[in-house]
Design an enzyme around this catalytic site. Structure first.
Site, PDB file in Angstrom:
ATOM      1  N   HIS A  37       9.318 -93.851  47.003  1.00  0.00           N
ATOM      2  CA  HIS A  37      10.630 -94.500  47.241  1.00  0.00           C
ATOM      3  C   HIS A  37      11.012 -94.783  48.657  1.00  0.00           C
ATOM      4  O   HIS A  37       9.656 -94.459  49.473  1.00  0.00           O
ATOM      5  CB  HIS A  37      11.521 -93.215  46.921  1.00  0.00           C
ATOM      6  CG  HIS A  37      11.208 -91.860  47.838  1.00  0.00           C
ATOM      7  ND1 HIS A  37      10.133 -90.934  47.719  1.00  0.00           N
ATOM      8  CD2 HIS A  37      11.681 -91.688  48.831  1.00  0.00           C
ATOM      9  CE1 HIS A  37      10.318 -90.263  48.775  1.00  0.00           C
ATOM     10  NE2 HIS A  37      11.172 -90.719  49.608  1.00  0.00           N
ATOM     11  N   HIS A 120      10.571 -97.711  54.626  1.00  0.00           N
ATOM     12  CA  HIS A 120       9.074 -97.708  54.299  1.00  0.00           C
ATOM     13  C   HIS A 120       8.816 -96.762  53.087  1.00  0.00           C
ATOM     14  O   HIS A 120       9.569 -96.054  52.603  1.00  0.00           O
ATOM     15  CB  HIS A 120       8.459 -96.954  55.603  1.00  0.00           C
ATOM     16  CG  HIS A 120       8.550 -95.673  55.731  1.00  0.00           C
ATOM     17  ND1 HIS A 120       9.768 -95.182  56.471  1.00  0.00           N
ATOM     18  CD2 HIS A 120       8.266 -94.425  55.370  1.00  0.00           C
ATOM     19  CE1 HIS A 120       9.675 -93.808  56.618  1.00  0.00           C
ATOM     20  NE2 HIS A 120       8.809 -93.440  55.728  1.00  0.00           N
TER      21      HIS A 120
END
Length: 197
Positions: A37, A120
């Site tokens: 995620h 990220h």
């Protein structure tokens, strides 16, 4: 109460591309593919009333879906790396969404997030990886990128007490509306002209 955070999900195709980066780095504990995620805002441990208020406010967010892709990889912890991640292409809409979530959290009374938002996907947590091994791993995979994909929603995830990396549970889903296309010149010419009189 579980730890809460808002996030963008990674579609299956992109997650499978990320999974090909697993391995080849001694001392790495790889994140399970289903737990990939992009964290938008870490909220932390809050009481039930605060959690309900967060959900109610997040539910009012009215933003368009947007596109981005995953590109490049890197590590956190320069001298003693502690995690490896895949980067995210620049997306003004993602930063705007994250900024609105941050403002909501502060209005509710949560302290500001001390870290600068750097989107990220964490790929691995590093316990005893040598710096040379991390440098070599990154050097061999620096041109990584996925196809562009759309973020149709963001989610509120919870994590139980663990050492990080999941498992995560989706507590709430917040859809983003379809991006409106700008009207073409021909369609705007057909619009009635408003009188200023």
């Amino acid at each position: 109460m579980p730890r809460l955070f808002t996030a963008l999900e990674i579609p299956r195709n992109a997650a499978m591309s990320l999974s090909l980066l697993r391995g080849g780095l001694p001392g790495a504990r790889w994140i399970d593919v289903e737990n990939y995620h992009i964290t938008l805002r870490f909220i932390g441990d809050v009481d039930g009333r605060t959690a309900d208020e967060i959900v109610e406010r997040l539910d009012r967010i009215d933003r368009p879906e947007f596109q981005f892709r995953l590109e490049g990889i890197g590590s956190f912890g320069s001298k003693k790396p502690h995690s490896v991640w895949a980067g995210v292409s620049q997306s003004p809409e993602m930063y705007a969404l994250q900024g609105e979530i941050e403002r909501i959290c502060q209005r509710i009374g949560l302290p500001p997030d001390p870290r600068k938002f750097m989107p990220h996907v964490t790929l691995a947590r590093l316990k005893s990886s040598r710096l040379d091994d991390v440098v070599q791993y990154l050097a061999g995979r620096g041109n990584f990128h996925t196809a562009t994909f759309t973020a149709p929603r963001f989610v509120l995830l919870s994590s139980r007490e663990s050492v990080g990396g999941g498992p995560y549970l989706t507590e709430e889903v917040f859809p983003l509306h379809e991006a409106r296309s700008t009207p073409s010149v021909s369609s705007s010419l057909q619009q009635p002209v408003k009188s200023l009189v």
